[in-house]
Design a protein around this motif. Structure first.
Motif, short mmCIF file in Angstrom:
data_model
loop_
_atom_site.label_atom_id
_atom_site.label_comp_id
_atom_site.label_asym_id
_atom_site.label_seq_id
_atom_site.Cartn_x
_atom_site.Cartn_y
_atom_site.Cartn_z
N ALA A 31 1.96 -6.89 3.04
CA ALA A 31 2.89 -5.76 3.00
C ALA A 31 3.63 -5.91 1.53
O ALA A 31 3.66 -4.77 1.03
CB ALA A 31 4.14 -6.34 3.91
N GLY A 32 3.51 -7.05 1.12
CA GLY A 32 4.41 -7.09 -0.29
C GLY A 32 3.12 -6.11 -1.55
O GLY A 32 3.58 -5.34 -2.21
N GLN A 33 2.00 -6.70 -1.20
CA GLN A 33 1.01 -5.99 -2.15
C GLN A 33 0.84 -4.53 -1.66
O GLN A 33 0.37 -3.68 -2.66
CB GLN A 33 -0.23 -6.84 -1.97
CG GLN A 33 -0.08 -8.22 -2.53
CD GLN A 33 -1.50 -9.14 -2.45
OE1 GLN A 33 -2.00 -8.75 -1.27
NE2 GLN A 33 -1.62 -9.91 -3.28
N THR A 34 0.75 -4.12 -0.59
CA THR A 34 0.39 -2.97 -0.10
C THR A 34 1.62 -1.95 -0.22
O THR A 34 1.59 -0.52 -0.31
CB THR A 34 -0.26 -2.61 1.08
OG1 THR A 34 0.73 -3.14 2.02
CG2 THR A 34 -1.34 -3.35 1.31
N ARG A 35 2.93 -2.43 -0.25
CA ARG A 35 3.98 -1.81 -0.29
C ARG A 35 4.35 -0.88 1.04
O ARG A 35 5.22 -0.18 1.30
CB ARG A 35 4.21 -0.58 -1.38
CG ARG A 35 3.76 -1.15 -2.75
CD ARG A 35 4.51 -2.26 -3.23
NE ARG A 35 3.91 -2.81 -4.49
CZ ARG A 35 4.42 -3.13 -5.62
NH1 ARG A 35 5.57 -2.33 -5.95
NH2 ARG A 35 3.91 -3.55 -6.42
N LEU A 36 3.62 -1.54 1.92
CA LEU A 36 3.99 -0.98 3.28
C LEU A 36 4.90 -1.90 4.16
O LEU A 36 5.15 -2.91 3.79
CB LEU A 36 2.54 -1.14 4.50
CG LEU A 36 1.56 -0.33 3.69
CD1 LEU A 36 0.22 -0.56 4.27
CD2 LEU A 36 1.61 1.24 3.84
N PRO A 37 5.62 -1.37 5.23
CA PRO A 37 6.66 -2.00 5.83
C PRO A 37 6.33 -3.37 6.49
O PRO A 37 4.90 -3.30 7.30
CB PRO A 37 7.21 -0.98 6.84
CG PRO A 37 6.39 0.13 7.00
CD PRO A 37 5.77 0.16 5.36
#
Lengths: 147, 147
Positions: A31-37
């Motif tokens: 999630a952190g790397q993709t910036r997805l929730p």
DNA sequence: TCAATCCGGACTAAAAACGTACGATTTAAA
DNA sequence: TTTAAATCGTACGTTTTTAGTCCGGATTGA
């Protein structure tokens, strides 16, 4: 319009991220790397694991990793993992479902051709294809907000 | 699952019905023949007329008729008429839309291949194809009602 | 044991699709 | 010229689907 769900879109991004990892990574990291929730990524990964596209490792230092190579994973598999079997209408061969108008339907059973063509289209593009870097453009595209 | 809307499904049935008519027929008549709800058929026909797939004739004794031959109408046209442009995600070339994660998106612009394959699939099946009578089966298929 | 991590389901809220309705407009026929 | 049969456009309420969240339970490495 014909469309796939946002979740399936996320699934591709998530898998692409996983493909670049050497060791298992947790849903939080992805999630952190993709910036997805985060909760959504967790949900997507669960579905992908259930479908056998990623391997889940439980416990401390656990996480997920790809179970196949990106070239072996096609879009049809991804979409199916998230949304279930690809089918355009209720009137598909093998479907237990039935529409109320079937008795008078003149195109009964005729969606199968379309359905087959669609599935082949989705199977023809793999995760590896989608990860291939476009040579240019995408990065510099300027966009407007719509009204 | 990837699917088209029920309205698009109705559109095919409606067009198939129109294809068998010699003279213009009203929405009410088409609804009667197809057993689909009248207001819905009317809506579908309006959309098809706007897209240029059928010709509308106003006034008494008016109605609709096909503007092209069934062989010239493919599924892509029908779906587009009802649901707008076929596009799987927001991230499609030419789209004014943009997803919030684009900055970090590794598969940016890579849906285009899938999109193209899909469109070709839908264009490869025409209304004439869908109206072709299956040689057997369909007619005698027994189904259960769903619970 | 303890902490990190997945598992599975339930739940809420938001968005889209569906079906319907109504007044306006057009046109053929009486 | 009047009337009736149609489409046109739009707007609205309901239902269905999707997205996103949360929590208790199970698993595993340190």
């Amino acid at each position: 319009m014909i469309k796939i769900s946002r979740l399936a879109d996320y699934a591709v991004v998530t898998l692409a991220d996983l493909a670049q990892q050497k060791t298992p990574v947790s849903a939080v990291v992805v999630a952190g790397q993709t910036r997805l929730p985060e909760p959504t990524v967790a949900k997507v990964l669960k579905l992908l694991a259930k479908a056998g596209l990623v391997q889940s490792i439980r416990g401390a230092n656990g996480g997920y990793r790809l179970k196949k190579s990106p070239a072996q994973i096609d879009v049809a598999q991804i979409v199916t993992a998230i949304e279930g079997p690809v089918s355009l209408t209720a009137c598909v061969e093998g479907s237990a479902d039935i529409c109320d108008y079937q008795k008078h339907c003149t195109v009964k059973g005729r969606w199968d051709d379309v359905h087959r063509a669609l599935r082949e289209a989705l199977e023809s593009v793999t995760l590896a294809d989608m990860m291939a870097r476009p040579k240019c453009c995408s990065q510099i595209k300027k966009r407007d907000k719509r009204p």
